[in-house]
Scaffold this active site. Structure first.
Site, mmCIF file in Angstrom:
data_model
loop_
_atom_site.group_PDB
_atom_site.id
_atom_site.type_symbol
_atom_site.label_atom_id
_atom_site.label_comp_id
_atom_site.label_asym_id
_atom_site.label_seq_id
_atom_site.Cartn_x
_atom_site.Cartn_y
_atom_site.Cartn_z
ATOM 1 N N PHE A 178 0.804 -1.235 0.000
ATOM 2 C CA PHE A 178 0.000 0.000 0.000
ATOM 3 C C PHE A 178 0.834 1.280 0.000
ATOM 4 O O PHE A 178 0.312 2.361 -0.249
ATOM 5 C CB PHE A 178 -0.985 0.031 1.187
ATOM 6 C CG PHE A 178 -2.042 -1.034 1.119
ATOM 7 C CD1 PHE A 178 -3.118 -0.911 0.245
ATOM 8 C CD2 PHE A 178 -1.953 -2.163 1.902
ATOM 9 C CE1 PHE A 178 -4.092 -1.902 0.163
ATOM 10 C CE2 PHE A 178 -2.926 -3.163 1.828
ATOM 11 C CZ PHE A 178 -3.997 -3.028 0.960
ATOM 12 N N HIS A 212 -11.871 -4.729 0.681
ATOM 13 C CA HIS A 212 -10.645 -4.040 0.286
ATOM 14 C C HIS A 212 -10.893 -2.533 0.191
ATOM 15 O O HIS A 212 -11.988 -2.101 -0.183
ATOM 16 C CB HIS A 212 -10.181 -4.582 -1.081
ATOM 17 C CG HIS A 212 -8.773 -4.251 -1.407
ATOM 18 N ND1 HIS A 212 -8.406 -3.056 -1.997
ATOM 19 C CD2 HIS A 212 -7.624 -4.942 -1.213
ATOM 20 C CE1 HIS A 212 -7.089 -3.036 -2.162
ATOM 21 N NE2 HIS A 212 -6.591 -4.165 -1.691
#
Length: 227
Positions: free
Chosen positions: A78, A187
């Site tokens: 990320f 998600h």
């Protein structure tokens, strides 16, 4: 190129990296790095392992494969390198952070300060071709990162596993919930974030679980706000 893990992880995964599939993965990566543009750069391949030693892992945030754009991926799930545009999934993570803990949305996507506090930012696949998402899927990384999760699962000291989205939630069966904790949600990508990621309060939940173990909470603040 030989794939060399930091010493503390290497001792635990020594047998794994001697297996045939890992040798084949190494050969594949050597060819790919010569012929293609691959992210992250070789030097950043094991950033997650370097930033968060095995015995310091408190939280695992599991990603999929690295960002496939220029100057983004650097070995932490990320996260993007300093100065790079914040990707959509990370933007949504920050929106939830602001909603959950009233922390202003930062102007950086560089998550190393989280990793240094014991958040293991692991992707299930550690490399990707430029511009080709999932291009290194099924080449052996998944077997290796499953072994990493198995290794963490064996640890007596509790770990908080954050599983966002279907691929991550499939790892649930590998985790002993009598010893460890699991936080699950859709998600944070724009495609699924409104199906239950927003409002899931993962950051405060992580800190509450750490406090319940008499551990210091995570300082999620990454500095200056976007606004």
């Amino acid at each position: 190129m030989t794939l060399t893990l930091p010493e503390n992880w290497n001792l635990l995964l020594e047998k794994e990296i001697k297996k045939e599939y890992f040798k084949e993965l190494t050969t594949f990566l050597n060819e790919e790095y010569k012929a293609q543009i691959i992210f992250p750069e070789k030097k950043n391949l094991f950033t997650a392992f370097e930033a968060t030693p095995f015995d310091k892992v408190q939280v695992v945030i599991l990603g999929q494969d690295p960002y496939h754009g220029e100057n983004q991926a650097h070995g932490l799930s990320f996260s993007v390198l300093p100065g790079e545009k914040i990707p959509p999934s990370l933007k949504n993570m920050y929106k939830e952070l602001e909603s959950d803990l009233d922390i202003p949305i930062p102007n950086t996507g560089y998550l190393l300060p989280w990793a240094e506090q014991g958040i293991f930012l692991l992707n299930t696949v550690l490399t990707v071709r430029k511009g080709c998402a999932h291009s290194h899927k099924g080449k052996g990384w998944e077997i290796f990162t499953d072994a990493v999760i198995e290794c963490l699962n064996q640890r007596k000291d509790p770990i908080i596993f954050v599983l966002w989205g279907k691929p991550a939630s499939q790892k649930k069966k590998m985790i002993d919930t009598s010893r460890h904790f699991i936080i699950e949600a859709p998600h944070p990508s724009p495609l699924s974030s409104y199906r239950g990621f927003f409002g899931s309060k993962p950051y405060s939940t992580i800190n509450q679980l750490l406090k319940s173990q008499n551990k210091a909470p995570i300082d999620w603040n990454l500095g200056e706000s976007l606004f």
